[in-house]
Design an enzyme around this catalytic site. Structure first.
Site, PDB file in Angstrom:
ATOM      1  N   SER A 229       0.833  -1.191   0.000  1.00  0.00           N
ATOM      2  CA  SER A 229       0.000   0.000   0.000  1.00  0.00           C
ATOM      3  C   SER A 229       0.875   1.251   0.000  1.00  0.00           C
ATOM      4  CB  SER A 229      -0.953  -0.051   1.194  1.00  0.00           C
ATOM      5  OG  SER A 229      -1.977   0.904   1.080  1.00  0.00           O
ATOM      6  N   ASP A 454      -8.237  -3.862  -6.926  1.00  0.00           N
ATOM      7  CA  ASP A 454      -7.888  -3.248  -5.638  1.00  0.00           C
ATOM      8  C   ASP A 454      -8.586  -1.893  -5.510  1.00  0.00           C
ATOM      9  OD1 ASP A 454      -6.518  -1.845  -3.542  1.00  0.00           O
ATOM     10  OD2 ASP A 454      -4.790  -3.150  -3.816  1.00  0.00           O
ATOM     11  N   HIS A 483      -6.683  -6.064  -0.974  1.00  0.00           N
ATOM     12  CA  HIS A 483      -5.556  -5.150  -0.815  1.00  0.00           C
ATOM     13  C   HIS A 483      -4.456  -5.879  -0.049  1.00  0.00           C
ATOM     14  CE1 HIS A 483      -3.772  -1.203  -0.780  1.00  0.00           C
ATOM     15  NE2 HIS A 483      -3.696  -1.166   0.537  1.00  0.00           N
TER      16      HIS A 483
END
Length: 528
Positions: A229, A454, A483
């Site tokens: 991320s 995502d 994710h």
């Protein structure tokens, strides 16, 4: 971003912040010659000092054999002999033989504002997904600057931060917008009042410099890195600033590093992607109507969501859970497949008359002071880094126009995300220009992993970084949207991650497309 970090910070997305115009003057990227010289000095000192590894403090929740320590870094790399802070680090030693060991694997889970200190538990809990890699690497986690045990910053009293119910993020009048703008400005002012001395230095480039100092303290000539991320953006900036210091780098669920995307545009694009993934979940709930009894078509499930939202707006569930808290909780299903069943089950219980389950899941716990401090800190760092990394619009008219437009196609969380980020419009600290992420001489081949749907980091980001990091390989998990892909069981992905970290080789030549990991299984009808 709704947690560009990848972590859902309770109360963050929906904190009900607001905002109005503002902003410090944009400045050049905090990465000139002075900073480059400063990080070299700091890294040399850290290499000499090493890390004094000891048992972790009892209240950190990190049991033996995990060890903890500190790495000293300058607050301002242009002044390496000036004020310093300590970065908290921890590790689990590699499980293999001395000949199998390849160094440390440093991890960042995202955020900005996420702590990586739980990473070594993947070794000590014998997680089979990491067994091969654990033979070769010490697993190293750290709290980035401002986070957790690393000179934590704060913007508001934690108990106030988590109080609920917040106002409905979706405004029904200009008065609602004015109220949210006021809250956002108060939040930005609170950051300056409580943490103003750190705000100019809470940037991704500075965190990347901290990572290089940590690398040196660990005794590694080159960095092995896994970022998820926001951790992918941290990795992209590190790879740009320190290309010759990278040995192996995996970035998973990628923030689009285009300077025009950081961070205002990124959040708008995230809103659209969350809408799509929320629909994926609603579709799954409908397909499993025999288990959940919410609706047997996506349209029916969505109608029930709207009904729940309207009911909670009129009368917050348990006096605590209104639309803001619902969005914050239900967005977990759009973030992670592992949340699909728990969120649907909680909803099912509520519909059967059990409000308690929903209140416990989505409402605050004012008795959990440590957890509330962590949530508030995570949101403070998220805000501080995103506001400082880039210039933000100061015109409320632009915010209003853009979010009104996006809300029409993506109503699930557009306004909630807007209010979360609006403090950046009146930010009192400096706002810099983002780093131009690119390939410089010496950068080795990197591995990029991304699911196609995502929500938190839309797929285009992986494509963009793939183009910018020459020689990289992109693994796409098709028809999937969770994710954080490297932590899921998908042999097509897992085997390639292992091979890259163990041998440095990218299997499959060019880019690879993998079938999706297994879809979560709903409980069989009649089971609890």
């Amino acid at each position: 971003m709704a947690g560009a970090a990848g972590t859902v910070v309770t109360g963050a997305l929906v904190a009900g912040f607001l905002a109005a115009p503002s902003a410090g003057a944009a400045q050049a990227v905090p990465g000139g010659a002075a900073e480059a010289k400063g990080v070299k000095i700091a890294a040399e000192r850290a290499a000499k000092a090493g890390v004094n590894w000891q048992d972790c403090p009892a209240d950190w929740g990190l049991d033996k054999p995990i060890q903890c320590g500190w790495v000293t870094v300058p607050v301002d790399y242009a002044k390496p002999n000036g004020r310093t802070i300590k970065i908290a680090v921890d590790r689990a030693r590699s499980t293999g033989t001395a000949s199998e060991r390849q160094g440390s694997l440093v991890y960042n889970p995202g955020g900005p504002g996420g702590s990586g200190l739980s990473f070594p538990k993947r070794v000590t809990t014998n997680n089979p997904l990491y067994a091969n890699i654990a033979k070769a690497y010490d697993f190293v986690g750290f709290d980035p600057r401002g986070v957790g045990h690393s000179a934590p910053i704060s913007c508001v009293d934690p108990q106030e931060f988590v109080k609920a119910p917040k106002a409905d993020p979706v405004p029904s009048s200009e008065a609602d917008k004015r109220a949210q703008r006021k809250l956002a400005k108060e939040y930005a002012d609170g950051c300056a009042e409580r943490s103003g001395d750190m705000l100019p230095y809470m940037t991704t480039p500075n965190t990347a410099r901290d990572v290089d100092v940590v690398r040196a303290a660990l005794g590694d000539k080159k960095l092995n890195y896994l970022g998820v991320s926001y951790g992918t953006y941290l990795g992209a900036v590190y790879g740009t600033l320190f290309p010759t210091h990278v040995r192996r780098m995996i970035v998973d669920s990628v923030v689009n590093p285009d300077r025009e995307n950081i961070w205002y545009q990124a959040n708008l694009e995230q809103d659209v992607a969350f809408e799509g993934r929320f629909k994926d979940w609603e579709e799954w709930v409908a397909k499993n109507d025999a288990s959940f009894h919410i609706g047997d078509t996506r349209a029916k499930v969505h109608a029930e969501w709207e009904k729940l939202r309207a009911t909670a707006k009129k009368q917050p569930v348990g006096g605590l859970v209104g639309p803001a808290e619902l969005i914050n909780y239900f967005q977990g299903a759009a973030y992670y497949d592992r949340s699909w069943v728990p969120v649907a089950e909680t909803w099912k219980k509520y519909r059967a008359g059990d409000e308690k389950a929903l209140v416990q899941a989505a409402g605050p716990d004012l008795t959990d002071r440590a957890g509330n401090i962590s949530s508030e800190n995570g949101n403070a760092v998220y805000t501080a880094v995103e506001c400082a990394d880039a210039k933000w619009p100061t015109s409320w008219r632009q915010w209003d126009r853009d979010n009104t437009r996006v809300h029409r196609q993506a109503p699930f969380m557009t306004w909630a995300n807007a209010w979360m980020n609006l403090p950046c419009a009146t930010w009192k600290g400096p706002q810099y220009n983002p780093v131009e992420v690119t390939t410089h001489k010496g950068l080795p081949q990197t591995l990029i992993v991304q699911s196609e749907r995502d929500a938190a980091t839309p797929y285009a980001g992986a494509v963009e970084l793939h183009e910018r990091f020459r020689g990289s390989q992109l693994i796409t998990e098709k028809d999937a949207g969770s994710h954080g892909v490297t932590g899921l069981v998908n042999p097509c992905v897992n085997q390639r991650v292992d091979a890259y970290l163990l041998t440095g080789k990218l299997q499959g030549g060019s880019d690879v497309t993998c079938a999706p990991h297994a879809t979560p299984e709903a409980p069989k009808a009649g089971t609890k």
